[in-house]
Design an enzyme around this catalytic site. Structure first.
Site, PDB file in Angstrom:
ATOM      1  CG  ASP A   9      -2.027   1.482   1.030  1.00 31.83           C
ATOM      2  OD1 ASP A   9      -2.634   1.794   0.405  1.00 31.83           O
ATOM      3  OD2 ASP A   9      -1.617   1.493   2.377  1.00 31.83           O
ATOM      4  CG  LEU A  10       1.578   5.597  -1.518  1.00 35.71           C
ATOM      5  CD1 LEU A  10       3.109   5.183  -1.659  1.00 35.71           C
ATOM      6  CD2 LEU A  10       1.116   6.053  -3.059  1.00 35.71           C
ATOM      7  CG  ASP A  11      -1.919   7.945   2.911  1.00 36.16           C
ATOM      8  OD1 ASP A  11      -1.091   7.781   3.602  1.00 36.16           O
ATOM      9  OD2 ASP A  11      -2.593   7.822   3.214  1.00 36.16           O
ATOM     10  CB  THR A  17       0.492  11.058   1.346  1.00 34.87           C
ATOM     11  OG1 THR A  17      -0.073   9.463   1.620  1.00 34.87           O
ATOM     12  CG2 THR A  17       1.815  11.306   0.615  1.00 34.87           C
ATOM     13  CB  SER A 114      -2.002   3.310  -3.061  1.00 39.01           C
ATOM     14  OG  SER A 114      -2.874   3.868  -3.567  1.00 39.01           O
ATOM     15  CB  ALA A 115      -7.439   3.525  -1.675  1.00 38.18           C
ATOM     16  CE  LYS A 145      -5.840  -0.727  -1.064  1.00 34.06           C
ATOM     17  NZ  LYS A 145      -5.249   0.014  -0.874  1.00 34.06           N
ATOM     18  CD  GLU A 169      -3.794  -1.298   3.084  1.00 35.08           C
ATOM     19  OE1 GLU A 169      -3.899  -1.056   4.390  1.00 35.08           O
ATOM     20  OE2 GLU A 169      -4.265  -1.244   1.398  1.00 35.08           O
ATOM     21  CG  ASP A 170      -2.071   2.574   6.422  1.00 31.91           C
ATOM     22  OD1 ASP A 170      -2.252   2.432   4.963  1.00 31.91           O
ATOM     23  OD2 ASP A 170      -2.154   3.842   6.711  1.00 31.91           O
TER      24      ASP A 170
HETATM   25  P1  B16 Z   1      -6.441  10.403  -3.476  1.00 31.99           P
HETATM   26  P2  B16 Z   1      -3.346   3.811   0.036  1.00 31.99           P
HETATM   27  C1  B16 Z   1      -5.408   6.014  -0.064  1.00 31.99           C
HETATM   28  O1  B16 Z   1      -3.938   5.127  -0.537  1.00 31.99           O
HETATM   29  C2  B16 Z   1      -5.596   7.405   0.958  1.00 31.99           C
HETATM   30  O2  B16 Z   1      -5.011   6.891   2.242  1.00 31.99           O
HETATM   31  C3  B16 Z   1      -6.998   7.960   1.275  1.00 31.99           C
HETATM   32  O3  B16 Z   1      -6.760   9.341   2.686  1.00 31.99           O
HETATM   33  C4  B16 Z   1      -7.259   8.835   0.243  1.00 31.99           C
HETATM   34  O4  B16 Z   1      -8.443   8.755  -0.219  1.00 31.99           O
HETATM   35  C5  B16 Z   1      -6.948   7.783  -1.342  1.00 31.99           C
HETATM   36  O5  B16 Z   1      -5.795   6.973  -1.229  1.00 31.99           O
HETATM   37  C6  B16 Z   1      -7.311   8.571  -2.603  1.00 31.99           C
HETATM   38  O6  B16 Z   1      -6.009   9.194  -2.755  1.00 31.99           O
HETATM   39  O7  B16 Z   1      -7.017  11.335  -3.366  1.00 31.99           O
HETATM   40  O8  B16 Z   1      -4.941  10.493  -4.158  1.00 31.99           O
HETATM   41  O9  B16 Z   1      -6.631   9.901  -4.576  1.00 31.99           O
HETATM   42  O10 B16 Z   1      -3.372   4.398   2.023  1.00 31.99           O
HETATM   43  O11 B16 Z   1      -4.671   3.202  -0.330  1.00 31.99           O
HETATM   44  O12 B16 Z   1      -2.145   4.615  -0.572  1.00 31.99           O
HETATM   45 MG    MG Z   2      -3.021   3.405   3.420  1.00 30.44          MG
END
Ligand code: B16
Ligand code: MG
Length: 218
Positions: A9-11, A17, A114-115, A145, A169-170
């Site tokens: 996962d990224l964030d 972030t 990542s989302a 997810k 994953e966090d």
């Molecule tokens: P964006 P992850 C997610 O990243 C974030 O945890 C979540 O807070 C955010 O709303 C989502 O990405 C969408 O991000 O606005 O940049 O498309 O944890 O899945 O890497």
């Molecule tokens: Mg995350």
């Protein structure tokens, strides 16, 4: 050594972030006449941008026309991207490079799941774009997810069976997604919230190379 697929996962796993998402959402909420707390921000982790705004509007008891909704979404992202523009390799979370280096040295598959629709941009900013053989982000999935889609596509990109994949994953939804995909789930964070993961570590400084080696050889 066996070749496995490692999906990150990224964030919250590679970079923090979440603090920038928070600043951008908070400023938007303030514009709409209310505030959001850090505790509330926890509930937005791993959640898509659209769903995040729906949740935030619920907290503020606000409804918006589709046009206004789209305008605020774009505004939030512009604000978020102004923070991303300042990022560099110094923002990679501690010991993440150590694990990535070990996986590269042992020729494991490395993918991102990542989302975020900004994932590619962020990986470039911190200099990790080339490390990932497969990148699956918010632009590539139709189901968010806890649906396992993001990780199943990542496994396909790595040409690995889901049972040969390990996910870091966090978020609660992300761990559920990894479990539903039939993959080994490694929660990064607290046991209290990620107790459904196969393993939980506070962060990568707690993950020993010997543990990664065990995963590779299982
Ligand atoms: P964006 P992850 C997610 O990243 C974030 O945890 C979540 O807070 C955010 O709303 C989502 O990405 C969408 O991000 O606005 O940049 O498309 O944890 O899945 O890497
Ligand atoms: Mg995350």
């Amino acid at each position: 050594m066996n070749k496995k697929g490692f999906i990150f996962d990224l964030d919250g796993v590679i970079v923090d972030t979440a603090k920038y998402h928070y600043l951008a959402w908070k400023s938007l909420a303030n514009e709409l006449g209310f505030d959001i707390s850090l505790e509330q921000n926890e509930q937005l982790k791993g959640v898509s941008r659209v769903r995040s705004l729906e949740i935030i509007l619920g907290w503020g008891n606000k409804t918006l026309s589709q046009e206004a909704f789209d305008k605020y979404m774009a505004e939030k992202n512009d604000n978020y991207l102004s923070h991303i523009a300042q990022m560099d390799a110094g923002e990679i979370l501690p010991d993440v490079p150590k694990t990535l280096n070990y996986l590269q040295e042992t020729q494991q598959g490395i993918a991102l799941g990542s989302a975020s629709k900004n994932a590619r941009k962020i990986l470039r900013k911190v200099g990790l774009f080339e490390v990932f053989e497969g990148i699956v982000d918010g632009n590539d999935v139709s189901k968010a997810k806890p649906d396992p889609e993001v990780f199943l596509i990542a496994a396909e990109k790595l040409d690995k069976k889901p049972t040969d994949c390990i996910v870091f994953e966090d978020s609660v939804a992300g761990v559920t997604a990894a479990n539903s995909a039939g993959m080994i789930s490694i929660g990064i964070g607290s046991e209290d919230t990620l107790g459904h993961a196969d393993y939980v570590f506070k962060d990568f400084t707690e993950i020993q190379t010997s543990f990664i080696e065990e995963l590779i050889n299982r």
